[in-house]
Write an enzyme that holds these catalytic residues in place. Structure first.
Site, short mmCIF file in Angstrom:
data_model
loop_
_atom_site.label_atom_id
_atom_site.label_comp_id
_atom_site.label_asym_id
_atom_site.label_seq_id
_atom_site.Cartn_x
_atom_site.Cartn_y
_atom_site.Cartn_z
N LYS A 1 4.05 11.35 -3.41
CA LYS A 1 3.13 10.55 -4.21
C LYS A 1 2.16 11.47 -4.98
CE LYS A 1 -0.64 7.49 -3.47
NZ LYS A 1 -1.29 6.59 -2.56
N ASP B 1 -12.53 6.29 1.74
CA ASP B 1 -11.11 6.14 2.06
C ASP B 1 -10.46 7.51 2.14
OD1 ASP B 1 -8.44 5.67 2.19
OD2 ASP B 1 -8.34 4.33 0.46
N ASP C 1 0.86 -1.18 0.00
CA ASP C 1 0.00 0.00 0.00
C ASP C 1 0.90 1.22 0.00
OD1 ASP C 1 -1.68 2.12 0.52
OD2 ASP C 1 -1.96 1.61 2.63
N GLU D 1 -7.37 1.24 -4.39
CA GLU D 1 -7.31 1.08 -2.93
C GLU D 1 -8.63 0.58 -2.31
OE1 GLU D 1 -5.84 4.92 -1.89
OE2 GLU D 1 -3.80 4.42 -2.49
#
Ligand code: AMP
Length: 569
Positions: free
Chosen positions: A70, A170, A8, A147
């Site tokens: 990221k 999320d 992850d 995800e």
């Protein structure tokens, strides 16, 4: 054989997990830590620091490296790390390499393959940059998983006995993803995705930080080290407020070059919620938007799943209750759930017997289509995007759209394939193009030649676009690997062969064949108006089948079925 791990790549932290006989498990480093902060820096001697050490250094020397890059994946930039400048994939490769080492030490064997999770909102360049980063770290990407899909797998939602409609919210460090999943008989189908790629827990910290800076009298010109320490204190206070109703926050003396505590501010949950109200409203709007684009209402949802570290904030659970009128599920540690799901998927990719009967279908996160010209008042205007596969379409899929030549003397067309949501192709991402030649001249000045564009997209990210000249049947095609270089040549060939199965014409599908036969049989026994009506409805259905447009087929089938029921056939 080397084991496939699940990774992850969170925005603020990364984790690595693996499937064990007792289920998926997150792997810890030698000091027992499972969360690897997403940070790279150099120390005074110029030694490279990755993870916690880099994060510690960055908290008092923000200029010594980079963190949370990221968000920058897929962008053509370089970030300073000490004297060097590195691209986001190169920086990410350092984090991935560290995860690989953690896994190899924990497992005592080499690790060269991984399932990597990415936000559903990641565009193609960001996914390609992630593959590049993995490669640089010596990892082959076995599969990329959205995800929220991973979260559902980790929660074992595929074990549901009855059909369930689930929404996954999320909220990670830097991204917010909403996913709508339908789960039935072991199949998890992602029926809709949405969210905001630039909204996460860090924005909540920033909101508190803004409030604290104003209270302390700091601004952009204040010493970076003091501001960095205050921000770190805000992050701590934010997390404390998830456990209790109040949290003290030390404020620095604004006139001092180094940290000197001037006073303390007591933060409360209502203060946090007031400061973060605009963020909570953005979350609410994203959820409503995703539901409506998938034509779902909040009342259709059976289960609400909260994942991502930032969903620990009670304000998020309250918002979920308000929106869905039910208590959300937060069974797993929200930090670990995605990595655990990635490990389940890794086992799936390896065809582990333990998960052999879980099937995961996915959806397109962005529309795919071609460039067309549109007819203006007196000329054609080029550069318009015509989507063929719409965002949120369930994969695998095949869909055909018909395009026409612009002029009677036109003998070739260029099929330029794009990805994106904008009506102009220049604002979307080009994926590739090919030329279709040998189009016969049109028979008259008014006539145009038709070209059918078939888009076939599988679960591995392979897209085949095939153009067929309607009058001659001549074809030309292009195969686009959406996550470039991810598949080995053999795997690519295998996947491509498997795609052939998708090429079954809707006319050949059993339910459609049966309906045509049933209607034809009914026609023989009918007369007058009833016969004319069934004849017209059958014709419309056959026309929709010929066009291979799923929505049109479905609509025409429904009309025909209803009509047959009414005339008693
Ligand atoms: P993730 O990317 O899922 O690891 O989420 C990281 C985000 O979760 C960061 O913004 C953290 O500040 C936030 N977070 C972690 N723990 C808590 C907590 N106890 N309360 C509020 N936010 C948290």
């Amino acid at each position: 054989m080397s084991v496939t791990v699940g990774i992850d790549l969170g925005t603020t932290h990364s984790l690595v997990a693996v499937m064990t006989p007792t289920g998926p498990q997150v792997l810890a480093d030698e000091e027992g830590r499972v969360l690897l902060p997403w940070a790279v820096a150099v120390d005074e001697e110029g030694h490279l620091l990755v993870g916690a050490a880099a994060e510690a250094r960055l908290s008092h020397r923000p200029d010594s490296g980079a963190r949370w890059f990221k968000r920058d994946m897929g962008r053509e930039i370089e970030l300073p790390v000490g004297p060097e400048r590195l691209s986001p994939p190169a920086l990410s490769a350092l984090v991935l390499r560290e995860l690989r080492v953690i896994a190899e030490l924990a497992l005592g064997q080499p690790v060269t393959r991984a399932v990597i999770t990415v936000p559903a909102y990641f565009q193609e360049p960001q996914r390609a940059a992630t593959v590049q980063a993995a490669r640089l770290a010596g990892l082959e990407v076995a599969r990329m998983v959205n995800e929220p899909t991973a979260a559902a797998l980790a929660h074992g939602l595929h074990d549901a006995e009855r059909e369930r409609r689930v929404v996954v919210l999320d909220l990670g460090g830097g991204t917010f993803d909403v996913s709508l999943l339908d789960i039935f008989e072991g199949v998890i189908e992602v029926v809709g995705t949405g969210g905001d790629g630039r909204l996460g827990g860090e924005d909540f910290t920033e909101a508190i930080f803004a409030l604290a800076q104003a209270e302390a009298g700091l601004d952009e010109q204040s010493p970076p080290a003091v501001r960095a320490l205050l921000r770190a204190a805000c992050e701590r206070a934010k997390c404390q407020l998830s456990e209790r109703s109040r949290a003290p926050l030390s404020l620095p003396d604004p006139t001092s070059a180094t940290w000197r505590t001037a006073r303390s501010l007591e933060l409360s949950r209502p203060m946090l919620e007031a400061a973060c109200r605009p963020l909570l409203e953005r979350i609410r709007a994203c959820v409503i938007d995703t539901l409506s684009s998938a034509r779902r209402g909040a009342q259709d949802i059976d289960e609400v799943l909260l994942v991502g570290g930032a969903t620990r904030m009670p304000a998020i659970a309250s918002l979920a209750v308000e929106l869905f009128d039910r208590i959300p599920v937060q069974g797993h540690d929200p930090d670990q759930v995605i990595a655990l799901g990635a490990a389940v998927q890794a086992a799936l990719v390896e065809r582990d017997a333990a998960v052999a009967d879980i099937v995961v279908t996915d959806v397109l996160s962005h529309s795919l289509g071609v460039e067309i010209s549109r007819e203006g008042d007196d000329r054609f205007l080029p550069g318009y995007f015509m989507p063929v596969l719409h965002r949120n379409t369930t994969l695998p899929v095949r869909r055909v759209e018909r395009v026409w030549t612009l002029h009677p003397k036109q003998t070739s067309i260029t099929v330029a394939v794009f990805q994106g949501e904008h009506r102009y192709t220049r604002l979307n991402t080009p994926l590739g193009s090919f030329k279709v030649q040998g189009i016969p001249l049109a028979e008259s000045e008014e006539a145009r030649q038709a070209v059918d564009l078939a888009f076939v997209h599988d679960l591995n990210g392979l897209l085949e676009v095939e153009a067929t000249i309607a009058s001659t049947g001549k074809t030309a095609s292009i195969l686009i690997e959406q996550q470039a270089g991810r598949l080995s040549p053999e795997a690519r060939e295998r996947a491509h062969r498997a795609m052939e199965r998708l090429k079954v014409h809707p006319r050949e599908l059993l339910p459609n064949r049966l309906l045509v036969e049933q209607a034809s049989a009914a026609l023989a026994g009918l007369e007058g108006g009833a016969q004319a009506a069934v004849d017209a409805a059958l014709l419309a259905f056959e026309d929709a089948l010929a066009r291979q447009h799923p929505e049109a087929i479905e609509a025409a089938a429904r009309v025909l079925r209803e009509l047959l029921a009414r005339v008693g056939a």
